[in-house]
Scaffold this motif. Sequence first.
Motif, PDB file in Angstrom:
ATOM      1  N   TYR A 132      32.083  29.747  32.640  1.00 33.36           N
ATOM      2  CA  TYR A 132      33.240  29.808  31.765  1.00 33.36           C
ATOM      3  C   TYR A 132      34.465  29.487  32.623  1.00 33.36           C
ATOM      4  O   TYR A 132      34.666  29.965  33.726  1.00 33.36           O
ATOM      5  N   CYS A 133      35.065  28.238  32.100  1.00 35.98           N
ATOM      6  CA  CYS A 133      36.572  28.118  32.425  1.00 35.98           C
ATOM      7  C   CYS A 133      37.467  29.283  31.727  1.00 35.98           C
ATOM      8  O   CYS A 133      37.403  29.573  30.732  1.00 35.98           O
ATOM      9  N   TYR A 138      49.920  28.032  34.460  1.00 36.23           N
ATOM     10  CA  TYR A 138      48.967  29.089  34.310  1.00 36.23           C
ATOM     11  C   TYR A 138      48.199  29.036  35.458  1.00 36.23           C
ATOM     12  O   TYR A 138      47.600  28.228  35.919  1.00 36.23           O
ATOM     13  N   ALA A 139      47.716  30.455  36.067  1.00 35.43           N
ATOM     14  CA  ALA A 139      46.695  30.508  37.100  1.00 35.43           C
ATOM     15  C   ALA A 139      45.350  30.375  36.152  1.00 35.43           C
ATOM     16  O   ALA A 139      45.173  30.413  34.806  1.00 35.43           O
ATOM     17  N   MET A 140      44.477  29.535  37.014  1.00 33.79           N
ATOM     18  CA  MET A 140      42.927  29.306  36.296  1.00 33.79           C
ATOM     19  C   MET A 140      42.061  29.934  37.081  1.00 33.79           C
ATOM     20  O   MET A 140      42.072  30.163  38.223  1.00 33.79           O
ATOM     21  N   GLY A 141      40.820  29.932  36.271  1.00 36.60           N
ATOM     22  CA  GLY A 141      39.587  30.563  36.910  1.00 36.60           C
ATOM     23  C   GLY A 141      38.509  30.179  36.429  1.00 36.60           C
ATOM     24  O   GLY A 141      38.384  29.403  35.271  1.00 36.60           O
ATOM     25  N   TRP A 142      37.197  30.378  37.156  1.00 34.36           N
ATOM     26  CA  TRP A 142      35.744  30.253  36.495  1.00 34.36           C
ATOM     27  C   TRP A 142      34.990  31.697  36.767  1.00 34.36           C
ATOM     28  O   TRP A 142      35.053  32.363  37.795  1.00 34.36           O
ATOM     29  N   PHE A 143      34.455  32.033  35.657  1.00 29.30           N
ATOM     30  CA  PHE A 143      33.516  32.975  35.551  1.00 29.30           C
ATOM     31  C   PHE A 143      32.228  32.627  35.258  1.00 29.30           C
ATOM     32  O   PHE A 143      32.015  31.387  34.755  1.00 29.30           O
ATOM     33  N   TYR A 148      42.647  33.146  27.876  1.00 29.15           N
ATOM     34  CA  TYR A 148      41.738  32.184  27.214  1.00 29.15           C
ATOM     35  C   TYR A 148      40.421  31.743  27.890  1.00 29.15           C
ATOM     36  O   TYR A 148      40.419  31.701  29.138  1.00 29.15           O
ATOM     37  N   TRP A 149      39.213  31.512  27.052  1.00 30.66           N
ATOM     38  CA  TRP A 149      38.020  31.257  27.525  1.00 30.66           C
ATOM     39  C   TRP A 149      37.629  29.823  27.044  1.00 30.66           C
ATOM     40  O   TRP A 149      37.933  29.554  25.832  1.00 30.66           O
ATOM     41  N   GLY A 150      36.881  29.158  27.732  1.00 28.82           N
ATOM     42  CA  GLY A 150      36.161  27.834  27.282  1.00 28.82           C
ATOM     43  C   GLY A 150      34.753  28.293  26.534  1.00 28.82           C
ATOM     44  O   GLY A 150      34.708  29.573  26.660  1.00 28.82           O
ATOM     45  N   LYS A 151      34.143  27.646  26.035  1.00 27.22           N
ATOM     46  CA  LYS A 151      32.945  27.864  25.527  1.00 27.22           C
ATOM     47  C   LYS A 151      31.877  27.857  26.358  1.00 27.22           C
ATOM     48  O   LYS A 151      30.765  28.500  26.011  1.00 27.22           O
ATOM     49  N   GLY A 152      31.910  27.495  27.461  1.00 29.27           N
ATOM     50  CA  GLY A 152      30.959  27.487  28.793  1.00 29.27           C
ATOM     51  C   GLY A 152      30.076  26.097  29.005  1.00 29.27           C
ATOM     52  O   GLY A 152      29.814  25.570  27.926  1.00 29.27           O
TER      53      GLY A 152
END
Length: 127
Positions: free
Chosen positions: A95-96, A32-37, A116-120
């Motif tokens: 957020y991841c 999976y590509a991953m990111g941060w917002f 998919y998101w993390g909870k932050g």
Amino acid sequence: QVQLVESGGGLVQAGGSLRLSCAASGRTFSSYAMGWFRQAPGKERAFVAAIRASGVITYYADSVKGRFTISRDNAKNTVYLQMNSLKPEDTAVYYCAAAPRPGTTAQAMVSGAVGYWGKGTLVTVSS
């Protein structure tokens, strides 16, 4: 299914550094590509950085280029965001994010392709 848990947020003075971590579940993390917002108070969630599944190619928002570095350790199912030279305007919930499916490019995540998101985790930069 991918579950994401962020850590490493906190309070830091302007000019300081923090490293965020995101632990991912699942045996296919490396696909999976991953990111941060991030989402600042009163603003919409915005792209910060993304990294290809292999970790070779990365993308950054203009506002963080040269200050933030995204990286990943596929053996540990973890993605990182090293944040240096922090500014008060970097204050936000970070957020991841994981791409919707294996094969979705990191470049697509720049445009908001997130499955998919993390909870932050909250980052507060004081002046």
